[in-house]
Design an enzyme around this catalytic site. Structure first.
Site, mmCIF file in Angstrom:
data_model
loop_
_atom_site.group_PDB
_atom_site.id
_atom_site.type_symbol
_atom_site.label_atom_id
_atom_site.label_comp_id
_atom_site.label_asym_id
_atom_site.label_seq_id
_atom_site.Cartn_x
_atom_site.Cartn_y
_atom_site.Cartn_z
ATOM 1 N N GLU A 61 2.535 55.087 27.039
ATOM 2 C CA GLU A 61 2.902 53.950 27.871
ATOM 3 C C GLU A 61 2.027 54.229 29.599
ATOM 4 O OE1 GLU A 61 6.888 55.798 25.558
ATOM 5 O OE2 GLU A 61 5.576 56.755 26.709
ATOM 6 N N GLY A 309 -6.661 63.431 26.428
ATOM 7 C CA GLY A 309 -7.558 62.390 26.312
ATOM 8 C C GLY A 309 -8.627 62.080 25.952
ATOM 9 N N ASN A 334 1.789 53.697 18.483
ATOM 10 C CA ASN A 334 0.985 52.864 18.917
ATOM 11 C C ASN A 334 -0.158 52.871 17.611
ATOM 12 O OD1 ASN A 334 -0.728 50.329 20.196
ATOM 13 N ND2 ASN A 334 -1.404 51.852 21.613
ATOM 14 N N LEU A 336 -1.944 50.446 16.844
ATOM 15 C CA LEU A 336 -3.310 49.208 17.921
ATOM 16 C C LEU A 336 -4.188 50.178 18.474
ATOM 17 C CD1 LEU A 336 -1.208 46.662 19.809
ATOM 18 C CD2 LEU A 336 -1.640 46.802 17.189
ATOM 19 N N GLU A 337 -4.365 51.448 19.221
ATOM 20 C CA GLU A 337 -5.902 51.596 19.192
ATOM 21 C C GLU A 337 -6.592 52.398 18.209
ATOM 22 O OE1 GLU A 337 -4.340 55.362 21.009
ATOM 23 O OE2 GLU A 337 -2.951 54.668 22.509
#
Length: 419
Positions: A61, A309, A334, A336-337
């Protein structure tokens, strides 16, 4: 059950919540730090001027909200932004993305006392809850203080909606308190309305996750890592959970029967599993851990992404991606990454957290659903041995993403209109 009973039960459970943090702290010591913040206390002082509060929960998020937060910070009417999370990994992501440009603490537990202390300390001008953060006392406390509150990038699976429907005395007043609910998809919007949200306050605006961008630094780092991997088929299994790694390694072993030099980049979702997963990988073949700074060799079978990260960088260095949390009933992550990098995207069948997006992607030929390790290995072999199909799948993923951009501007407009 009404909010009064909910509050009593949650207050009685506080010792259990503390014990749970202590137990989780065995593997991740950060859970044993900053407990006072979860009780609503903070040694930090509220900065003067307008303060926009974003609650982003955890890593996913926070990353998704980052462009929206940056856009809000760029508005001259916003003096400062407060970001809260509930997990140490989410906290680390906030610090990495924003440093000291924002205020950051953990979100308080949803008891009346914790909420009251938190709101009395920070007095937000606007509150923005991300995705599915529905906390009855927190939302009620904001309404009591006349703080306009938005549920941004809002989503609600059918399973979650059924759960909320069982608690109408809590759910309907809570949803009625929002100034706006900015739904990702038509289905999400309809579920919120069915649970009691006012129709005029629910807006279908799309997901800010579609507005993801690759930074120059990420692109450069991905190229460097790709060079280290060498000229071979490299696929990534990202954000994996317990119960998935064995299936993924089984598929990779089958892939290497057809493509002997294929390399798997395996990235567990939670840091406390890094060591365990690395040991599991060694059973398959030569394994390198990114944290060791050791370079993968020609015979390396698995590269464990045990740093934080760097997921976007790893996506950019690979030829295809499986998004984890989907081979077990977790609900997926996700998709979409990896799509923004223009590489083929695969997922298991359990995607209820991203149901609408995955359905649209699959219809557009931009997502491959693989129900088990056998189907996963079959799809990977096809991608590894057919360059034309691999390229076409990647282009379809990128093209789908491009057609859906624009939600960030729409959600930003709703937030800034409240200033």
């Amino acid at each position: 059950m009404g909010r009064t009973l909910y509050s009593i039960l949650l207050t009685l459970l506080l010792p259990v919540l503390v014990l749970r943090l202590w137990i989780k702290g065995r593997k991740s010591p950060a859970y044993r730090a900053r407990w006072s913040e979860r009780m609503g206390y903070s040694q930090r002082q509220r900065p003067s001027g307008s303060l926009v509060w974003f609650h982003t929960v955890s890593v996913g998020e926070t990353i998704a909200a980052a462009p929206l937060i940056e856009a809000v910070m760029a508005d001259e009417r916003v003096s400062r932004v407060l970001i809260t999370t509930t997990t140490p990994t989410g906290s680390d992501r906030v610090k990495a993305l924003f440093g000291d440009r924002v205020e950051h603490v953990y979100c308080p537990w949803d008891t009346p006392g914790c909420v009251k202390r938190f709101l009395r300390r920070w007095e937000p001008t606007i509150a923005v809850m991300m995705e599915t953060e529905l906390w009855p006392n927190l939302i009620a406390g904001l309404e009591l203080r006349c703080v306009p509150t938005i549920l941004a990038n809002a989503r609600l699976s059918e399973k979650s909606a059924q759960g909320y429907a069982k608690l109408p005395r809590i759910t309907k007043p809570m949803l009625s308190s929002f100034e706006a609910i900015l739904a990702q998809h038509h289905n999400d919007a309809q579920r919120f309305i069915a649970l009691g949200a006012a129709t005029e306050k629910v807006h279908k605006v799309g997901s800010v996750k579609f507005d993801i961008q690759i930074t120059p630094a990420q692109r450069s780092a991905a190229e460097a890592l790709k060079h280290q991997f060498g000229d071979r088929f490299v696929w990534i299994a990202a954000s994996t959970h317990r119960g998935e790694d064995e299936q993924i390694l089984e598929a990779h072993a089958a892939l290497r029967q057809a493509v002997p030099n294929a390399l798997l980049v395996l990235v567990p979702r939670h840091p406390e599993r890094f060591d365990q997963v690395a040991q599991l990988c060694h059973q398959l073949g030569p394994t390198v851990r990114r944290s060791s700074a050791e370079l993968p060799q020609d015979d390396t079978a698995v590269y464990v992404g045990d740093t934080m990260g760097e997921m976007m960088v790893m996506f950019g260095a690979c030829s295809a991606a499986l998004v984890g949390g989907s081979l077990i009933e977790h609900g997926g992550h996700n998709v979409l990454e990896p799509a923004v990098w223009g590489i083929p995207v695969l997922s298991g069948p359990h995607v209820h957290n991203f149901e609408a997006i995955c359905q649209e992607m699959q219809t557009a030929g931009a997502l491959m659903i693989v129900p088990n390790s056998t189907e996963l290995s079959t799809s990977l072999v096809r991608l590894a041995t057919d360059a034309i199909e691999c390229k076409a799948q990647g282009e379809a993923a990128a093209a789908f993403l491009e057609t859906k951009r624009g939600a960030l501007a729409a959600q930003l407009a709703h937030i800034l209109a409240l200033l």
